[in-house]
Design an enzyme around this catalytic site. Structure first.
Site, PDB file in Angstrom:
ATOM      1  N   SER A  46       0.835  -1.212   0.000  1.00 15.75           N
ATOM      2  CA  SER A  46       0.000   0.000   0.000  1.00 15.75           C
ATOM      3  C   SER A  46       0.865   1.256   0.000  1.00 15.75           C
ATOM      4  O   SER A  46       0.494   2.291  -0.545  1.00 15.75           O
ATOM      5  CB  SER A  46      -0.907   0.016   1.226  1.00 15.75           C
ATOM      6  OG  SER A  46      -1.696  -1.137   1.227  1.00 15.75           O
ATOM      7  N   ASN A  64       1.424  -4.338 -14.399  1.00 14.94           N
ATOM      8  CA  ASN A  64       0.437  -5.410 -14.634  1.00 14.94           C
ATOM      9  C   ASN A  64      -0.594  -5.487 -13.495  1.00 14.94           C
ATOM     10  O   ASN A  64      -1.437  -6.364 -13.481  1.00 14.94           O
ATOM     11  CB  ASN A  64       1.113  -6.773 -14.848  1.00 14.94           C
ATOM     12  CG  ASN A  64       2.065  -7.143 -13.727  1.00 14.94           C
ATOM     13  OD1 ASN A  64       2.273  -6.363 -12.797  1.00 14.94           O
ATOM     14  ND2 ASN A  64       2.644  -8.323 -13.799  1.00 14.94           N
ATOM     15  N   ASP A  99       3.477 -18.392 -12.302  1.00 13.70           N
ATOM     16  CA  ASP A  99       2.991 -19.759 -12.518  1.00 13.70           C
ATOM     17  C   ASP A  99       3.929 -20.754 -11.848  1.00 13.70           C
ATOM     18  O   ASP A  99       5.123 -20.502 -11.702  1.00 13.70           O
ATOM     19  CB  ASP A  99       2.953 -20.038 -14.036  1.00 13.70           C
ATOM     20  CG  ASP A  99       2.203 -18.957 -14.782  1.00 13.70           C
ATOM     21  OD1 ASP A  99       0.992 -18.868 -14.619  1.00 13.70           O
ATOM     22  OD2 ASP A  99       2.849 -18.173 -15.523  1.00 13.70           O
ATOM     23  N   TYR A 111       7.134 -21.597 -13.495  1.00 13.34           N
ATOM     24  CA  TYR A 111       8.222 -20.597 -13.469  1.00 13.34           C
ATOM     25  C   TYR A 111       9.114 -20.955 -12.280  1.00 13.34           C
ATOM     26  O   TYR A 111       9.055 -20.334 -11.219  1.00 13.34           O
ATOM     27  CB  TYR A 111       7.607 -19.204 -13.317  1.00 13.34           C
ATOM     28  CG  TYR A 111       8.536 -18.036 -13.591  1.00 13.34           C
ATOM     29  CD1 TYR A 111       8.874 -17.661 -14.883  1.00 13.34           C
ATOM     30  CD2 TYR A 111       9.051 -17.280 -12.533  1.00 13.34           C
ATOM     31  CE1 TYR A 111       9.690 -16.577 -15.127  1.00 13.34           C
ATOM     32  CE2 TYR A 111       9.878 -16.180 -12.767  1.00 13.34           C
ATOM     33  CZ  TYR A 111      10.183 -15.845 -14.068  1.00 13.34           C
ATOM     34  OH  TYR A 111      11.002 -14.761 -14.307  1.00 13.34           O
ATOM     35  N   PHE A 133      10.231 -10.671 -10.921  1.00 13.80           N
ATOM     36  CA  PHE A 133      10.407  -9.247 -11.231  1.00 13.80           C
ATOM     37  C   PHE A 133       9.146  -8.465 -10.876  1.00 13.80           C
ATOM     38  O   PHE A 133       8.056  -9.012 -10.875  1.00 13.80           O
ATOM     39  CB  PHE A 133      10.654  -9.053 -12.740  1.00 13.80           C
ATOM     40  CG  PHE A 133      12.031  -9.453 -13.188  1.00 13.80           C
ATOM     41  CD1 PHE A 133      13.064  -8.533 -13.212  1.00 13.80           C
ATOM     42  CD2 PHE A 133      12.295 -10.758 -13.574  1.00 13.80           C
ATOM     43  CE1 PHE A 133      14.337  -8.912 -13.618  1.00 13.80           C
ATOM     44  CE2 PHE A 133      13.566 -11.141 -13.977  1.00 13.80           C
ATOM     45  CZ  PHE A 133      14.590 -10.220 -14.004  1.00 13.80           C
TER      46      PHE A 133
HETATM   47  O1  LIG Z   1       4.736  -9.486 -12.055  1.00 14.46           O
HETATM   48  C1  LIG Z   1       5.219 -10.524 -12.531  1.00 14.46           C
HETATM   49  C2  LIG Z   1       4.514 -11.311 -13.456  1.00 14.46           C
HETATM   50  C3  LIG Z   1       5.123 -12.452 -13.951  1.00 14.46           C
HETATM   51  N1  LIG Z   1       6.376 -12.817 -13.530  1.00 14.46           N
HETATM   52  C4  LIG Z   1       7.001 -14.030 -14.035  1.00 14.46           C
HETATM   53  C5  LIG Z   1       6.325 -15.284 -13.464  1.00 14.46           C
HETATM   54  C6  LIG Z   1       5.424 -15.741 -14.548  1.00 14.46           C
HETATM   55  O2  LIG Z   1       5.189 -17.132 -14.478  1.00 14.46           O
HETATM   56  C7  LIG Z   1       6.173 -15.298 -15.797  1.00 14.46           C
HETATM   57  C8  LIG Z   1       5.318 -15.079 -16.990  1.00 14.46           C
HETATM   58  O3  LIG Z   1       4.278 -14.202 -16.626  1.00 14.46           O
HETATM   59  P1  LIG Z   1       2.967 -14.061 -17.513  1.00 14.46           P
HETATM   60  O4  LIG Z   1       2.485 -15.390 -17.953  1.00 14.46           O
HETATM   61  O5  LIG Z   1       2.032 -13.168 -16.778  1.00 14.46           O
HETATM   62  O6  LIG Z   1       3.589 -13.233 -18.721  1.00 14.46           O
HETATM   63  P2  LIG Z   1       3.407 -13.346 -20.274  1.00 14.46           P
HETATM   64  O7  LIG Z   1       3.568 -11.977 -20.770  1.00 14.46           O
HETATM   65  O8  LIG Z   1       2.137 -14.072 -20.613  1.00 14.46           O
HETATM   66  O9  LIG Z   1       4.697 -14.178 -20.650  1.00 14.46           O
HETATM   67  P3  LIG Z   1       4.929 -15.739 -20.940  1.00 14.46           P
HETATM   68  O10 LIG Z   1       4.859 -15.864 -22.415  1.00 14.46           O
HETATM   69  O11 LIG Z   1       6.296 -16.012 -20.377  1.00 14.46           O
HETATM   70  O12 LIG Z   1       3.850 -16.513 -20.223  1.00 14.46           O
HETATM   71  O13 LIG Z   1       6.832 -14.080 -15.440  1.00 14.46           O
HETATM   72  C9  LIG Z   1       7.066 -12.048 -12.606  1.00 14.46           C
HETATM   73  O14 LIG Z   1       8.190 -12.348 -12.210  1.00 14.46           O
HETATM   74  N2  LIG Z   1       6.463 -10.915 -12.145  1.00 14.46           N
END
Ligand SMILES: O=c1ccn([C@H]2C[C@H](O)[C@@H](COP(=O)(O)OP(=O)(O)OP(=O)(O)O)O2)c(=O)[nH]1
Length: 144
Positions: free
Chosen positions: A64, A76, A82, A85, A93
């Site tokens: 907050s 985001n 996931d 990961y 990050f």
């Molecule tokens: O705030 C965040 C969001 C995601 N992640 C890491 C963990 C997550 O499993 C991976 C992928 O995130 P996401 O699926 O939301 O991203 P994407 O843009 O759909 O990428 P990808 O193609 O890797 O799934 O990035 C972070 O470290 N911080």
């Protein structure tokens, strides 16, 4: 009690801790110093990778006080980590956008996370009509 395997990318941040009796969200720390100018975006490394328990994902949100202290918002709005990961280089990050020139120091607590059980597997059944009454549109509650 669940055990999470964790790897730290630096010894310059404090280890993650569960603060008993306060909240079940766990604070995450910046893993490097960052100077971010107003209007700039930066992926701030959080210095950790984890193997989450099977069937769980993690949700990351700002604290907050993050905007008041650092003038950044999480782009985001809610990060989803996931279960897959979980590699040695899958560092967490925080995607951050600065609304003013700001400095973040290594070890500053900039966001927080908790784990959540994955939702059940979903399938979609297409229909011409859902056969329910309309609720009246967004913002209609309490209005004539
Ligand atoms: O705030 C965040 C969001 C995601 N992640 C890491 C963990 C997550 O499993 C991976 C992928 O995130 P996401 O699926 O939301 O991203 P994407 O843009 O759909 O990428 P990808 O193609 O890797 O799934 O990035 C972070 O470290 N911080």
């Amino acid at each position: 009690m669940k055990t999470i395997k964790i790897k730290y990318f630096t010894d310059k941040i404090e280890k993650l801790t569960y603060i008993e009796g306060k909240s079940d969200w766990i604070d995450l720390r910046a893993a490097e110093d960052a100077d971010i100018k107003a209007g700039e975006f930066k992926l701030i490394p959080l210095g950790v990778a984890m193997e989450l328990p099977k069937g769980y994902e993690a949700h990351i949100v700002p604290r907050s006080s993050t905007f008041k202290n650092f003038g950044i918002i999480q782009t985001n709005h809610q990060g989803v980590v996931d279960c897959s990961y979980c590699g040695d280089n899958d560092q967490w990050f925080m995607p951050a956008y600065a609304l003013r020139d700001t400095h973040i120091s290594i070890n500053d607590r900039i966001c927080q996370f908790r784990i959540m059980e994955n939702q059940p597997r979903l399938c979609f059944e297409e229909k011409e009509s859902l056969e329910n009454e309309d609720r009246g549109g967004i913002g209609s509650t309490g209005k004539q």
